[in-house]
Write a protein that holds these residues in place. Structure first.
Motif, PDB file in Angstrom:
ATOM      1  N   PHE A   1     -16.340 -76.538 -12.079  1.00 39.85           N
ATOM      2  CA  PHE A   1     -17.457 -77.338 -11.727  1.00 39.85           C
ATOM      3  C   PHE A   1     -16.589 -78.789 -10.823  1.00 39.85           C
ATOM      4  O   PHE A   1     -17.368 -78.937  -9.970  1.00 39.85           O
TER       5      PHE A   1
ATOM      6  N   LEU B   1     -19.161 -70.845 -13.145  1.00 37.81           N
ATOM      7  CA  LEU B   1     -20.433 -72.170 -12.400  1.00 37.81           C
ATOM      8  C   LEU B   1     -21.925 -71.255 -13.008  1.00 37.81           C
ATOM      9  O   LEU B   1     -22.113 -71.858 -14.268  1.00 37.81           O
ATOM     10  N   GLN B   2     -22.339 -70.604 -13.198  1.00 39.87           N
ATOM     11  CA  GLN B   2     -22.893 -69.723 -14.189  1.00 39.87           C
ATOM     12  C   GLN B   2     -23.423 -70.102 -15.530  1.00 39.87           C
ATOM     13  O   GLN B   2     -24.088 -69.901 -16.544  1.00 39.87           O
TER      14      GLN B   2
ATOM     15  N   GLN C   1     -23.862 -73.422 -16.612  1.00 38.51           N
ATOM     16  CA  GLN C   1     -25.103 -74.295 -16.591  1.00 38.51           C
ATOM     17  C   GLN C   1     -25.477 -72.972 -18.059  1.00 38.51           C
ATOM     18  O   GLN C   1     -26.446 -74.132 -17.821  1.00 38.51           O
ATOM     19  N   LYS C   2     -25.656 -71.647 -18.069  1.00 40.38           N
ATOM     20  CA  LYS C   2     -25.853 -71.631 -19.142  1.00 40.38           C
ATOM     21  C   LYS C   2     -25.668 -71.862 -20.542  1.00 40.38           C
ATOM     22  O   LYS C   2     -26.590 -71.785 -21.451  1.00 40.38           O
TER      23      LYS C   2
ATOM     24  N   ALA D   1     -29.588 -76.837 -14.328  1.00 40.47           N
ATOM     25  CA  ALA D   1     -28.850 -77.218 -13.238  1.00 40.47           C
ATOM     26  C   ALA D   1     -28.312 -78.234 -13.348  1.00 40.47           C
ATOM     27  O   ALA D   1     -28.502 -79.219 -13.043  1.00 40.47           O
ATOM     28  N   LEU D   2     -27.117 -77.262 -12.500  1.00 37.00           N
ATOM     29  CA  LEU D   2     -25.985 -78.929 -12.026  1.00 37.00           C
ATOM     30  C   LEU D   2     -25.528 -78.372 -10.483  1.00 37.00           C
ATOM     31  O   LEU D   2     -25.596 -79.305  -9.534  1.00 37.00           O
TER      32      LEU D   2
ATOM     33  N   THR E   1     -27.415 -80.692  -8.737  1.00 32.34           N
ATOM     34  CA  THR E   1     -28.415 -81.558  -8.707  1.00 32.34           C
ATOM     35  C   THR E   1     -28.510 -82.797  -9.571  1.00 32.34           C
ATOM     36  O   THR E   1     -27.360 -83.162  -9.516  1.00 32.34           O
TER      37      THR E   1
ATOM     38  N   GLY F   1     -26.136 -82.980 -11.702  1.00 34.63           N
ATOM     39  CA  GLY F   1     -24.915 -82.164 -12.537  1.00 34.63           C
ATOM     40  C   GLY F   1     -24.255 -83.383 -11.484  1.00 34.63           C
ATOM     41  O   GLY F   1     -23.091 -83.683 -11.952  1.00 34.63           O
TER      42      GLY F   1
END
Length: 297
Positions: free
Chosen positions: A15, A42-43, A46-47, A52-53, A64, A67
């Motif tokens: 990230f 990344l997924q 974020q999870k 959401a980043l 975001t 983020g």
């Protein structure tokens, strides 16, 4: 006291690299993993966070609002880790951390590294082939070797041109035996060429070579110059190269210059912080690079 559950350090590194480079692919190049691996990290991150980043933006990604805030704090954390690592590491041997575009790293400098790591210098060298630019002010690297036209020296950076090589099309003898009719710029523009990230480099080369009416260019895209050159060696088409990257291949006959030309584009440059430009290690590195490149002339 119960330890707080933290996200994966690998996911955090992915990230941080994506946020800094603005590209999943560039982050993958820097971390030496595929872009699909970076996307998976990344997924998962974020999870884990439940927020959401990043979001898609054209061919890249944008952070975001959440983020941006998270990236600023994560970057500070990695800076602290980097400083702690530097403080803890024994400094018995000089260490040079060099980031370098993959072509010259793989095809020229790798074979010459023993000249730095062996007697009389005995340096520890970390040569990282990457298209990503390090943040030299954060000590991500000591120096960078780039292929560029101009380096902005109004800020903290200093650069020196090492060489401006001639750029020309190359192919294998086997490929040219199958396509013997390539005798002009017009002929060359009609075949399927081997591109790097886009057709832009070939387009500019044709313009500098003097072809005014350029048709839409075709051919595969391989992202890195050394991959394009390797594909040409394998007989897959015509790639753009320069004396630095293919001097040995031309000498051995593995590659042949397709059309004689006199086109010069970007320069190979060494970049470092102005405040470190006269450090003995940086001076020695500059002199060594100029010596290695001078031997090709």
């Amino acid at each position: 006291m119960m330890r707080r559950r933290l996200p994966s350090l690998i996911a955090l590194r992915a990230f941080e690299a994506v946020g800094r480079t603005g590209s999943v692919r560039a982050a993958g190049d820097e971390l030496a993993v595929s872009h699909t691996v970076v996307s998976r990290h990344l997924q998962n991150l974020q999870k884990f966070l439940g927020v959401a980043l990043v979001r898609g933006e054209g061919r890249g990604v944008m952070l975001t609002e959440a983020g941006v805030s998270f990236h600023a704090q994560i970057s500070q954390a990695f800076d602290i880790i980097a400083r702690a690592t530097t403080s803890a590491r024994p400094s018995s041997l000089p260490t040079l951390n060099i980031w370098c575009i993959p072509g010259i790293a793989n095809r020229l400098l790798l074979s010459r590294l023993p000249e730095l790591t062996g007697p009389p210098r005995n340096w520890e060298v970390n040569l990282q082939p990457t298209l990503t630019h390090p943040d030299l002010s954060r000590a991500e690297a000591d120096a960078e070797i780039v292929y560029a036209e101009v380096i902005d020296s109004r800020g903290p950076l200093m650069s020196e041109i090492l060489v401006r090589p001639r750029v020309f099309p190359v192919a294998s003898p086997a490929y040219l035996a199958r396509y013997p009719a390539i005798t002009s710029l017009e002929d060359l523009s009609q075949i399927a060429l081997i591109h790097e990230e886009s057709t832009m480099q070939w387009t500019r080369w044709f313009e500098l070579a003097g072809l005014d009416d350029l048709p839409p260019l075709r051919g595969q895209r391989l992202w890195h110059a050394h991959l394009a050159i390797e594909a040409a060696r394998l007989g897959q088409g015509v790639a753009l190269a320069n004396d630095v990257l293919v001097e040995e291949d031309l000498r051995s006959g593995a590659l042949v210059e397709v059309i004689t030309s006199s086109v010069y584009m970007e320069t190979y440059q060494l970049v470092a912080l102005k405040e470190r430009w006269d450090d003995p290690a940086i001076v020695a590195l500059r002199n060594w690079l100029k010596q290695v490149l001078a031997e090709l002339e």
